[in-house]
Design an enzyme around this catalytic site. Structure first.
Site, PDB file in Angstrom:
ATOM      1  N   CYS A   1      -5.063 -66.516  39.546  1.00 55.69           N
ATOM      2  CA  CYS A   1      -3.953 -66.238  38.628  1.00 55.69           C
ATOM      3  C   CYS A   1      -3.553 -67.509  37.900  1.00 55.69           C
ATOM      4  O   CYS A   1      -2.931 -67.461  36.852  1.00 55.69           O
ATOM      5  CB  CYS A   1      -2.781 -65.587  39.350  1.00 55.69           C
TER       6      CYS A   1
ATOM      7  N   GLU B   1       4.294 -61.588  42.359  1.00 58.86           N
ATOM      8  CA  GLU B   1       3.529 -62.687  41.768  1.00 58.86           C
ATOM      9  C   GLU B   1       2.329 -62.030  41.105  1.00 58.86           C
ATOM     10  O   GLU B   1       1.478 -61.465  41.787  1.00 58.86           O
ATOM     11  CB  GLU B   1       3.128 -63.663  42.878  1.00 58.86           C
TER      12      GLU B   1
ATOM     13  N   ASN C   1      -8.414 -62.580  45.865  1.00 58.67           N
ATOM     14  CA  ASN C   1      -8.915 -63.854  45.306  1.00 58.67           C
ATOM     15  C   ASN C   1      -8.526 -65.069  46.139  1.00 58.67           C
ATOM     16  O   ASN C   1      -9.206 -66.081  46.126  1.00 58.67           O
ATOM     17  CB  ASN C   1      -8.508 -64.020  43.844  1.00 58.67           C
TER      18      ASN C   1
ATOM     19  N   GLU D   1       7.154 -68.113  45.564  1.00 64.23           N
ATOM     20  CA  GLU D   1       6.548 -68.241  46.885  1.00 64.23           C
ATOM     21  C   GLU D   1       6.466 -69.717  47.240  1.00 64.23           C
ATOM     22  O   GLU D   1       6.709 -70.583  46.417  1.00 64.23           O
ATOM     23  CB  GLU D   1       5.143 -67.647  46.852  1.00 64.23           C
TER      24      GLU D   1
HETATM   25  C1  UN1 Z   1      -3.699 -67.348  42.947  1.00 63.61           C
HETATM   26  O1  UN1 Z   1      -4.571 -67.453  42.112  1.00 63.61           O
HETATM   27  O2  UN1 Z   1      -3.205 -66.233  43.239  1.00 63.61           O
HETATM   28  O3  UN1 Z   1      -2.886 -73.258  42.438  1.00 63.61           O
HETATM   29  C2  UN1 Z   1      -3.163 -68.489  43.751  1.00 63.61           C
HETATM   30  C3  UN1 Z   1      -3.905 -72.650  42.758  1.00 63.61           C
HETATM   31  C4  UN1 Z   1      -4.053 -72.194  44.185  1.00 63.61           C
HETATM   32  C5  UN1 Z   1      -3.396 -70.881  44.392  1.00 63.61           C
HETATM   33  C6  UN1 Z   1      -3.736 -69.821  43.398  1.00 63.61           C
HETATM   34  N1  UN1 Z   1      -3.486 -73.177  45.060  1.00 63.61           N
HETATM   35  O4  UN1 Z   1      -4.785 -72.406  41.960  1.00 63.61           O
END
Ligand code: UN1
Length: 491
Positions: A282, A248, A151, A458
Site C-alpha cells: 500500500c 488502512e 501482502n 496503526e
Molecule cells: C502495507 O503495504 O500494507 O512501509 C504495509 C512499508 C512497510 C509496511 C507496508 N513497512 O512499506
C-alpha cells in the site's frame, strides 16, 4: 501437498463446521501448497464465543505479565524467522529478503508492545474539589476482530494483534485467503509463547467469514487493512452496530524528484519502492513526479535499472522481483497497462507478462503521463510506474495531493527549504525526504488521509487508540458529600 490448514479456536486446531475446503497456491509456480478449511458464519461465531470466554481472565492478568508473553512471542519469532519467511515467499510471492523484513517488523512490534505492558500510560490531572483525585486510564474493549491482507501477512497482523493483546483484549483474526498457511504458522508462535487458550483465535476463509466477524455484535472493534472498496463496506456495516473501526486502505503514492536531487540515490529508491514486492504494497510508489531538468536522465537511469531486474521465484537467490499474487491481480495489471496505452502514455519498458508458469509481469514504466489519467489516479497494485513532468515544487505538491488517496509521499532534493516546504504541504500520513515511499518503522503512526483511512493510525503509540477505551476515574477521599461551590459547576 501438505496437511490441511485449520482454524484455531479456544486453544484447539479445528475443522470448519461445514467441512468445505479451498486451496492455497504458490504464485511463482501455480502449485498447490495445502488445502485449507473455509470458514462460514458458524465458525466465526464459535471463535467469538471462545474469545468471549477467555476475556475475563486475560483482562485481569497484570499488563506486565501480558507484556512478558509478548517478549516471548518476539523470541519465538526470532527463532522461526527463516521458516516463516520461506513459507511467506511460497504463499504470496515476495522475495525472501523482503519476507524476512516482514517477519522482522513483527519482532520489532512484539518487543515494542511488550514494553507497553509496563506503560499503557494514562494520566492524572488536578480536580476541582479538595481531597479528591482524578485519573484517566486505558481500558481494554473486549473481543476485537482483525481482518488482514496477504501482502504483509505477518507484519500487518502483528501491528493489530500485539497492541490488542497487551491492552487486555481477546482476538478473532481472519487473515487473507491467499496466506492461510503462514497465518497458521504465526498462530503457532503464540501457542509456543504460552498465550492462554481462547485469547487468540484464527478463522480461515474469505469474504463470508470476514462479514460474519464484522456483523457479530459481540465484536466491539474491527481493524481492517485491505482495499478501499472492501474497507468502506466494512465501515458501513460495523458503523450500523456502533463499532469502533480502524481502516488502512489503498494508496497512490508519489516520489517527487527536483532538479537538484542526487540522481543515483533517487534511482535506487524509486526502483525499490516501485518494483519491490512487485508493487504490491500500500506504500508502493506508483507515480514519479519529476522536474523537467532532471527528467530524461532519471528516466534513462530507471529504464536501465528496470532492464536488469531479476524477476522470478522469490526463493531463488538473486531474484529481486517476485510474481503477482494471483491470476486476477495479473489481469488487473494487464488491464491498467492497456488503459495507460489508450490514454496516450508512453511505454518505456515492460508492459507484458512473462511467458512462463506463475503470475509474473515485467517491471513497467510509462512516461508522458498526465495527472488526470486513470493510471495516475487509481491503485494498480502491481509493478507499474507512471512518470509525470512538472516545472516547480508547487506544481509537484499540488499533483501529489490531488489523488483520492493519501498514504505516503516522498521528495528527493538537496535543498533544505524545498524539503521543509514539502513536509508542510504534502497531505499524506507519511512523508519521506530523500528516501522511497516504503519502509515505515513500527514506532511511528502508520496510516493515511482521504480514501486511505478513516483517521485512525496503526503502530506507534497510536496503535493503542484502536484497542482501548478511556476510563476517567474520580476518587473522593474527603469522607463527606462535597458539592461544587462555584456557579453550581458540578454537572
Ligand atoms: C502495507 O503495504 O500494507 O512501509 C504495509 C512499508 C512497510 C509496511 C507496508 N513497512 O512499506
Amino acid at each position: 501437498m501438505t496437511e490441511l490448514v485449520r482454524n484455531y479456536i479456544g486453544g484447539r486446531w479445528v475443522d470448519s463446521r461445514s467441512g468445505t475446503v479451498f486451496e492455497t497456491v504458490n504464485p511463482a509456480n501455480e502449485q498447490v501448497i495445502a488445502p485449507v478449511v473455509l470458514s462460514a458464519a458458524e465458525d466465526v461465531e464459535a471463535a467469538v464465543e471462545a474469545a468471549k470466554v477467555a476475556y475475563p481472565s486475560w483482562r485481569l492478568m497484570p499488563a506486565p505479565r501480558r507484556g512478558e508473553i509478548l517478549y516471548q512471542v518476539a523470541r519465538v519469532i526470532e527463532a522461526r524467522k527463516e521458516a516463516l519467511a520461506r513459507l511467506m515467499t511460497q504463499e504470496m510471492g515476495k522475495v525472501l529478503s523482503e519476507a524476512r523484513g516482514d517477519v522482522q517488523e513483527a519482532i520489532d512490534m512484539a518487543y515494542y508492545m511488550g514494553g507497553e505492558g509496563r506503560r499503557l500510560l494514562g494520566y492524572t490531572a488536578p480536580v476541582e474539589m479538595p481531597d479528591k483525585f482524578g485519573m484517566a486510564l486505558r481500558d481494554s474493549v473486549g473481543v476485537v476482530g482483525l481482518i488482514t491482507p496477504w501482502n504483509f501477512p505477518i507484519a500487518v497482523p502483528s501491528w493489530k494483534m500485539l497492541p490488542a493483546l497487551v491492552a487486555g483484549n481477546t482476538v478473532v483474526w481472519k487473515p487473507s485467503e491467499f496466506t492461510p498457511a503462514v497465518s497458521a504458522a504465526f498462530v503457532e508462535v503464540f501457542i509456543e509463547a504460552g498465550l492462554p487458550e481462547g485469547v487468540l483465535n484464527l478463522v480461515q476463509g474469505a469474504g463470508a467469514a470476514g462479514e460474519a466477524l464484522v456483523t457479530n455484535p459481540a465484536v466491539r472493534v474491527i481493524s481492517f487493512t485491505g482495499s478501499t472498496e472492501t474497507g468502506l463496506k466494512v465501515y458501513v456495516k460495523a458503523a450500523a452496530l456502533g463499532k469502533k473501526v480502524s481502516l488502512e486502505m489503498g494508496g497512490k503514492n508519489a516520489i517527487i524528484v527536483l532538479d537538484d536531487a542526487n540522481l543515483e540515490l533517487a534511482t535506487k529508491a524509486i526502483t525499490w519502492s516501485a518494483y519491490g514486492t512487485t508493487g504490491q504494497r500500500c506504500t508502493a510508489t506508483s507515480r514519479l513526479i519529476v522536474q523537467r531538468g532532471i527528467k530524461s536522465a532519471l528516466i534513462d537511469a530507471l529504464v536501465e535499472r528496470a532492464k536488469s531486474l531479476q524477476v522470478g521465484d522469490g526463493l531463488i537467490d538473486g531474484v529481486e522481483v517476485g510474481p503477482l499474487v494471483d491470476a486476477k491481480a495479473l489481469e488487473k495489471v494487464e488491464q491498467y497497462v492497456a488503459v495507460g496505452r489508450d490514454e496516450g502514455a508512453r511505454l518505456m519498458i515492460g508492459g507484458e507478462r512473462l511467458d512462463r508458469a506463475g503470475y509474473f509481469y515485467a517491471p513497467t514504466l510509462f512516461s508522458d503521463v498526465k495527472p488526470e489519467m486513470r493510471i495516475a489516479r487509481e491503485e494498480i497494485f502491481g509493478p507499474v510506474l507512471s512518470v509525470i513532468e512538472v516545472d516547480s515544487l508547487e506544481e509537484a505538491v499540488a499533483i501529489n495531493n490531488s489523488v483520492p488517496y493519501g498514504l505516503s509521499s516522498s521528495i528527493f532534493t538537496e535543498n533544505v527549504n524545498a524539503a521543509f516546504r514539502a513536509i508542510r504541504d504534502l497531505t499524506t500520513g507519511i512523508v519521506y525526504i530523500n528516501h522511497g515511499t516504503t519502509g515505515a518503522e513500527i514506532q511511528f503512526p502508520f496510516g493515511g488521509t482521504r480514501a486511505t483511512g478513516n483517521g485512525m493510525r496503526e503502530a506507534g503509540q497510536t496503535a493503542l487508540d484502536s484497542f482501548t477505551e478511556w476510563k476517567s476515574v474520580y476518587i473522593d477521599y474527603s469522607g463527606r458529600l462535597q458539592r461544587a461551590q462555584i456557579d453550581n459547576r458540578e454537572g
